[in-house]
Motif scaffolding. Sequence first.
Motif, PDB file in Angstrom:
ATOM      1  N   ASP A  57       1.181   4.101  -1.957  1.00  0.00           N
ATOM      2  CA  ASP A  57       0.124   5.112  -1.820  1.00  0.00           C
ATOM      3  C   ASP A  57       0.977   6.520  -2.092  1.00  0.00           C
ATOM      4  O   ASP A  57       0.555   7.490  -2.485  1.00  0.00           O
ATOM      5  N   GLU A  58       2.009   6.480  -1.430  1.00  0.00           N
ATOM      6  CA  GLU A  58       3.008   7.733  -1.502  1.00  0.00           C
ATOM      7  C   GLU A  58       3.313   8.132  -2.889  1.00  0.00           C
ATOM      8  O   GLU A  58       3.445   9.312  -3.369  1.00  0.00           O
ATOM      9  N   ALA A  59       3.373   7.011  -4.030  1.00  0.00           N
ATOM     10  CA  ALA A  59       3.448   7.163  -5.310  1.00  0.00           C
ATOM     11  C   ALA A  59       2.101   7.319  -6.081  1.00  0.00           C
ATOM     12  O   ALA A  59       2.129   7.850  -7.322  1.00  0.00           O
ATOM     13  N   GLY A  60       1.232   7.349  -5.237  1.00  0.00           N
ATOM     14  CA  GLY A  60      -0.206   7.875  -6.063  1.00  0.00           C
ATOM     15  C   GLY A  60      -0.799   6.413  -6.569  1.00  0.00           C
ATOM     16  O   GLY A  60      -1.557   6.531  -7.354  1.00  0.00           O
ATOM     17  N   LEU A  61      -0.529   5.432  -6.210  1.00  0.00           N
ATOM     18  CA  LEU A  61      -1.073   4.211  -6.783  1.00  0.00           C
ATOM     19  C   LEU A  61      -1.650   3.398  -5.536  1.00  0.00           C
ATOM     20  O   LEU A  61      -1.278   3.408  -4.474  1.00  0.00           O
ATOM     21  N   SER A  62      -2.624   2.513  -6.149  1.00  0.00           N
ATOM     22  CA  SER A  62      -3.273   1.380  -5.280  1.00  0.00           C
ATOM     23  C   SER A  62      -2.300   0.111  -5.439  1.00  0.00           C
ATOM     24  O   SER A  62      -1.477   0.287  -6.239  1.00  0.00           O
ATOM     25  N   VAL A  63      -2.919  -0.968  -4.988  1.00  0.00           N
ATOM     26  CA  VAL A  63      -2.304  -2.285  -5.084  1.00  0.00           C
ATOM     27  C   VAL A  63      -3.571  -3.278  -5.525  1.00  0.00           C
ATOM     28  O   VAL A  63      -4.560  -3.323  -4.598  1.00  0.00           O
ATOM     29  N   ASP A  64      -3.057  -4.081  -6.349  1.00  0.00           N
ATOM     30  CA  ASP A  64      -4.208  -5.150  -6.582  1.00  0.00           C
ATOM     31  C   ASP A  64      -4.189  -6.140  -5.581  1.00  0.00           C
ATOM     32  O   ASP A  64      -3.447  -7.283  -5.496  1.00  0.00           O
ATOM     33  N   ARG A  65      -4.943  -5.792  -4.340  1.00  0.00           N
ATOM     34  CA  ARG A  65      -4.894  -6.687  -3.329  1.00  0.00           C
ATOM     35  C   ARG A  65      -5.455  -8.223  -3.308  1.00  0.00           C
ATOM     36  O   ARG A  65      -4.928  -9.045  -2.896  1.00  0.00           O
ATOM     37  N   ALA A  66      -6.522  -7.933  -4.196  1.00  0.00           N
ATOM     38  CA  ALA A  66      -7.251  -9.388  -4.600  1.00  0.00           C
ATOM     39  C   ALA A  66      -6.344 -10.516  -5.260  1.00  0.00           C
ATOM     40  O   ALA A  66      -5.974 -11.729  -4.728  1.00  0.00           O
ATOM     41  N   ALA A  67      -5.257  -9.926  -5.956  1.00  0.00           N
ATOM     42  CA  ALA A  67      -4.350 -10.752  -6.914  1.00  0.00           C
ATOM     43  C   ALA A  67      -3.371 -11.150  -5.919  1.00  0.00           C
ATOM     44  O   ALA A  67      -2.880 -12.379  -5.736  1.00  0.00           O
ATOM     45  N   PHE A  68      -2.868 -10.033  -5.000  1.00  0.00           N
ATOM     46  CA  PHE A  68      -1.937 -10.625  -3.659  1.00  0.00           C
ATOM     47  C   PHE A  68      -2.535 -11.550  -2.996  1.00  0.00           C
ATOM     48  O   PHE A  68      -1.536 -12.611  -2.587  1.00  0.00           O
ATOM     49  N   ASP A  69      -3.753 -11.348  -2.494  1.00  0.00           N
ATOM     50  CA  ASP A  69      -4.375 -12.347  -1.657  1.00  0.00           C
ATOM     51  C   ASP A  69      -4.456 -13.562  -2.045  1.00  0.00           C
ATOM     52  O   ASP A  69      -4.234 -14.745  -1.417  1.00  0.00           O
ATOM     53  N   THR A  70      -4.758 -13.849  -3.257  1.00  0.00           N
ATOM     54  CA  THR A  70      -4.767 -15.026  -3.983  1.00  0.00           C
ATOM     55  C   THR A  70      -3.567 -15.899  -4.071  1.00  0.00           C
ATOM     56  O   THR A  70      -3.391 -16.910  -3.853  1.00  0.00           O
ATOM     57  N   LEU A  71      -2.414 -15.085  -4.345  1.00  0.00           N
ATOM     58  CA  LEU A  71      -1.154 -15.482  -4.583  1.00  0.00           C
ATOM     59  C   LEU A  71      -0.495 -16.117  -3.077  1.00  0.00           C
ATOM     60  O   LEU A  71       0.089 -17.287  -2.862  1.00  0.00           O
ATOM     61  N   MET A  72      -0.869 -15.606  -1.960  1.00  0.00           N
ATOM     62  CA  MET A  72      -0.686 -15.853  -0.536  1.00  0.00           C
ATOM     63  C   MET A  72      -1.520 -16.978  -0.322  1.00  0.00           C
ATOM     64  O   MET A  72      -0.809 -17.623   0.265  1.00  0.00           O
ATOM     65  N   ALA A  73      -2.645 -16.971  -0.469  1.00  0.00           N
ATOM     66  CA  ALA A  73      -3.515 -18.170  -0.104  1.00  0.00           C
ATOM     67  C   ALA A  73      -2.788 -19.463  -0.918  1.00  0.00           C
ATOM     68  O   ALA A  73      -2.910 -20.712  -0.109  1.00  0.00           O
ATOM     69  N   GLU A  74      -2.259 -19.166  -2.101  1.00  0.00           N
ATOM     70  CA  GLU A  74      -1.630 -20.454  -2.858  1.00  0.00           C
ATOM     71  C   GLU A  74      -0.471 -20.951  -2.201  1.00  0.00           C
ATOM     72  O   GLU A  74       0.082 -22.071  -2.055  1.00  0.00           O
ATOM     73  N   GLN A  75       0.317 -20.036  -1.887  1.00  0.00           N
ATOM     74  CA  GLN A  75       1.548 -20.242  -1.153  1.00  0.00           C
ATOM     75  C   GLN A  75       1.293 -20.903   0.384  1.00  0.00           C
ATOM     76  O   GLN A  75       1.987 -21.962   0.392  1.00  0.00           O
TER      77      GLN A  75
END
Length: 884
Positions: free
Chosen positions: A414-432
Amino acid sequence: MQTADIRQRWLDFFAQRGHTVVPSASLVSDDPTLMFTVAGMVPFVPYLTGVVPAPFPRATSVQKCIRTNDIEEVGRTPRHGTFFQMNGNFSFGDYFKEGAIGYAWELLTSSESDGGYGFDERDLWVTVYKDDDEAIDLWKKIAGLPDERIQRLDKDTNYWSTGQPGPAGPCSEIFFDRGPAYGVDGGPATDDDRYVEIWNLVFMQYLIEDVRSKTDFRIVGELPKKNIDTGMGLERVAFLKQGVDNMYEIDQVRPVLDAAAELSGRRYGADHEDDVRMRVIADHVRSSLMLMSDGVAPSNEGRGYILRRLLRRSIRAMRLLGVDGPTFGTLFGASRDAMKAAYPEVEHDYGQISQLALGEEETFLRTLSAGTSILDLAVGSTKEAGSTALPGDTAFLLHDTYGFPIELTLEMADEAGLSVDRAAFDTLMAEQRSRAKADAKSKKKALADLSVYADLRAKGETVFTGYTDLTTESTVLGLLVGGRPVAVASAGQTAEVVLAETSLYAEAGGQAADQGLIVGDGYELKVLDVQKPVKGLISHTVEVVSGEVAAGDRATTLVDESYRRGATQAHSGTHVIHAALRQVLGPNAHQSGSFNKAGYLRLDFGWNSALSAETRSEIEEISNNAVRDNLEVVTREMPLAEAKELGAMALFGEKYGDTVRVVDIGGPWSRELCAGTHVRTSAEIGMINLIGESSVGSTNRRVESLVGLDAFRRFAAERALVSELTTNLKTPQDQLVDRVNELVQSLKTAEKRIAQYEARALGDRIPSIAEKAARVGQTRLVAEDLGELGSGDDLRMLATGVREKLGTDAAVVALTAVVKSRPVAIVATNPAAREQGLKAGALAKQMAGVLGGGGGGKDDLAQGGGQDVQAIPAALEAVRRAVA
């Protein structure tokens, strides 16, 4: 007025008015639905809801609380704190609205010389539930408040319930007007920072059902016993009484803020963003100190994750203030000194606390620089690609490899003016998580709604007889199936059974629950688990093996004698190993957690480096010497203060009542507070065999041990293994280690030669692969499947070798292979191809998408992979089209 004085005035005021002073409960909540104690009333919920009979008609407390749902507001508003203290007074069917309002007004407006807080009546406003005319009349009668300073508000702000069917009622809040310099006129209804809520009075008078939301429910009648639950924010009153603008500047918090300012060389009050960072540091350091004083340690799960997030946000804020080195030694020392008057335990346990904090800081500082570099590169690539969202796999890499909490990545992006693809992150966390082993406790079902235990608890406490008896005659007080009360449970059903007495030990203090049976006339129950769902009540989860069991039936509890013997051996063995650890390593090797069951134990302790083989051997020998010496094991019950005077060790983070059980092994050699079951003499442990030592965090180690017959069986198995090796290798036992080392060295030499032959063979393939280059426009393209290979490194070597073979004309090499049953793709480009816009990272990502996975990398060399081997031809065709 100092914060400690405000706290003491509260307790004195209500104690003088017949309230029992109840010490603060731990920040770690007993409520299974809560991670932390989030409000002053949480420890009293069983009494307020009637689940457990209240042991006193009225009570008062100053409760430690943690809330993290408003963490983003910390430092930006005058009143949001992660850790805060809630002053409360409670009535359980005793006084009601008139008493609560009278006490509140008297304490707030009485002069300081008379023990009050000395607020000017003209600065106080109240809000009430819009239909609560009774409360309005009482405010006018008791306080003499005019109509314009009593505001009616709706259910969303002035009505309390648990969110479940049960007790509920209107509430009335008291606000302090800070004056026109802080905002607009109009009272609390304006929701402006000018009006600070300092006290909330909850009038628990109704029973509600059909709860659809916080404001949508049906009132079915009045409670037979009406209760009072109030809360006054200690920090809020402190900043008002100390004449400062916010809670971060009060005497218990400001020293940390000042220390952060001094370390950074920045002046508080000179820059808004720097001020916010200093407030965040002051709040988070104090919150972390208090969490660790209640036994929470940094980790990647649950409460430990929240603590780790607070610590790492503090470190990040200090870096933004320009400080790259360690600071926790100074910051935590300042917080300890500010808090020890109210909470002496933070000074007593400071050695353990600082060890945890400094270890976490050291670990995170090592990874923060590397992780920040990764993030900076990803931010640059994302912006270059014209995207506004950081890829989810980058956020996952930062979390998984560099220990960045996702919230920290979100903040930095956010400090760099960007969002994060949270859905993709959550998917990878769920797989882990799905790949990780389930935690041992995941097999336990969630406890039923605690209100179902109210009627059972009202019949009295469950008497535990298992310290002396393995068989106990009892009565079935009640049954639950699927979390609901039933009259009868039949064969094949799983049920919870509550008895008047039991000899079966409920899981507690690191000791697993007993195994055994519950039998009666015409039925047999196999015990699956034993727990304490509410204070004083023991519930047995059982499988009905045969017959039917009903409430009121006679029952006999039968503990599995063999299992109990193994469990007591393990629990006593834990005490012995703990004493041996402290004898060898010193008092800082303090137990921080344990688990024991029949034949097995593990013990976590504060230490920041691996134990050498010699040290492990010494600890094991001291432990077995204690077993050999047949030390007497004595258990006694006594007041907590007396136990501490005797030097009994209270384990870090454990919660104890006023009366405790002290377990001595060999007198003072091992003297600990413990409610578990134990052997009568140390010789009954039989044998201790340390089987493992490992890290469970930057400042914690874990030892694992077998005891009794399990320890003997392990030694016997190792003896058999040694015997087999000496026979097969035709080597005497005393020469076995040298012989095995010799064979290992020979194997390494052979593997090295094989690797050289394989590399030469791979190199020989390069010319034939390069000959398959096809002209696509101005580019030479090799797109080939090489079948099965041993590793991705082999494929990478071939790709770069073919690229070199193709010379300086624009060339793209895209190779695939099957490595360990999964498809892998490597793309290599030379400078001329990249000048044409052909970048390896983009091409590899495209191929990986076809293969059902992900990929990417640099412009000159990149890798991808997936799940679908059958898609390799389509992936190669995709890269051909892309190049064309």
